[in-house]
Structure formats: structure tokens, C-alpha cells
Design a protein around this motif. Structure first.
Motif: not given
Length: 208
Positions: A182-202
Motif C-alpha cells: 500500500c506504499g507504507g515505509s518506516r520513513m513515511q511513518l516517521l514523517f506522516k505520523r499525523k496522517q496515520y493518527l487522524q486516519s486511525a481516529e476516523q
């Protein structure tokens, strides 16, 4: 297929869900069959049209989503270093595994063999779980540092629990593969924490 942030979040939650159930077994000696079976099903769902179809339903990864929110929101009370370490270890194993098409092909072949056995046994049957655990032990565990699961010796020493833990780690690897696809990577997780958090909350709001 173009994947979304929601897809990546669901797959990441699948990784957390797997290791949370591993922790349950190691600490408490048991896990609900429904939760166990729902994750093991993902090992046999490759011809799907969407990420959510791999898990069947968002509720399958509900605990994983909650843990993801805790880990990303800076909630010290909900932060679990052990869970994080299990997840990082699975990412490392998958990275090594994915570099060998031969290993990936063997996993697919071995899973097909287990799927054939499911004509006679339910997915939660000890024979199926033992077969999945054996694949993990033979094909995945040796390729990288061994994941040292922490817990109560009385639970970890039981073969049935050891098999469930290995089968769940295998399911965790499946979620890592999906997350990468799906395009996930550790670097992406580091710099897109806010997007992951918002998506998980939704996503949690959609099933609460």
C-alpha cells in the motif's frame, strides 16, 4: 491499484493487532478464537479487491487501531515499548523475506498446502495452527534475529500457545507485506505520523 492513507492505516493496525494477541497469549495464556481466526484468515486472502477485504471487517483490527492511536498521540499511559519492538521486528523480518522471491514462492506453496487441510479442519483447529506455526518456524524465523516474546513461563512453555504465537507472528508478517504494498515505509511513518493518527481516529469512530 491506487492505495489510500486509510488502506495503509488498516494494514498497520493489522500488524499491531497481531502482536497484541501475541502479548495476550504470553501474559494471560489465552486469546479469543474469533480474534485469532479473523487474523489467521488474512494469510489466505490474496485475491481481494481492497485492503479491508483482507481483514473482512474493520472491527478485526479495532484493538490495533486503538494501540496505533496511543503510540502516535504521545499518550504515555497507553504507550507500550514491547508492542512497538515486536512490530519493528516484524518489519525487519519482512524486509529480508521480500528480497527473495524463492522464499516468497515457498511460503505461498506452503500456505496452499495448509489451505487444502482446511477441507477437514476449521481454521482455529490445533492442527491448522500447528501447520502455520511450522511454516513460520521453518521459513521465516531463521532468516533474521529471533523475536523474543516476553511473558509468563507457564503460558509460553505450552506447545499450543507457542504455536498460536508463531501463527500470529506469521499473520503479522502478512500485514507488513500488505502495508508495504500500500506504499507504507518506516520513513513515511516517521514523517506522516499525523496522517496515520487522524486516519486511525476516523476509523475507530466508524466502528465505535
Amino acid at each position: 491499484m491506487q492505495h489510500t492513507q486509510e488502506d495503509r492505516t488498516i494494514a498497520l493496525a493489522g500488524i499491531y493487532q497481531s502482536v497484541l494477541l501475541v502479548q495476550d497469549i504470553a501474559r494471560k495464556g489465552s486469546v479469543a478464537n474469533a480474534q485469532l481466526s479473523a487474523l489467521l484468515e488474512t494469510l489466505f486472502r490474496f485475491d481481494t479487491n481492497s485492503v479491508i477485504e483482507v481483514y473482512g471487517d474493520i472491527s478485526t483490527v479495532k484493538r490495533g487501531l486503538k494501540m496505533l492511536v496511543d503510540q502516535l498521540s504521545g499518550n504515555a499511559q497507553g504507550f507500550d515499548r514491547e508492542i512497538l519492538q515486536y512490530g519493528v521486528s516484524l518489519l525487519h523480518l519482512e524486509k529480508i523475506l521480500s528480497k527473495s522471491q524463492q522464499r516468497m514462492d515457498k511460503l505461498a506453496s506452503d500456505l496452499k498446502g495448509v489451505e487444502n487441510k482446511m477441507e477437514y479442519f476449521d481454521l482455529s483447529h490445533e492442527n491448522i495452527i500447528a501447520a502455520l506455526a511450522d511454516i513460520y518456524q521453518q521459513d521465516i524465523s531463521p532468516i533474521g534475529p529471533k523475536i523474543m516474546v516476553q511473558g509468563e513461563h507457564i503460558h509460553l512453555s505450552q506447545q499450543s500457545n507457542a504455536n498460536k504465537i508463531r501463527a500470529l507472528l506469521f499473520a503479522g508478517i502478512r500485514s507488513v507485506v500488505l502495508w508495504r504494498q500500500c506504499g507504507g515505509s518506516r520513513m513515511q511513518l516517521l514523517f506522516k505520523r499525523k496522517q496515520y493518527l487522524q486516519s486511525a481516529e476516523q476509523l475507530l469512530k466508524s466502528i465505535s
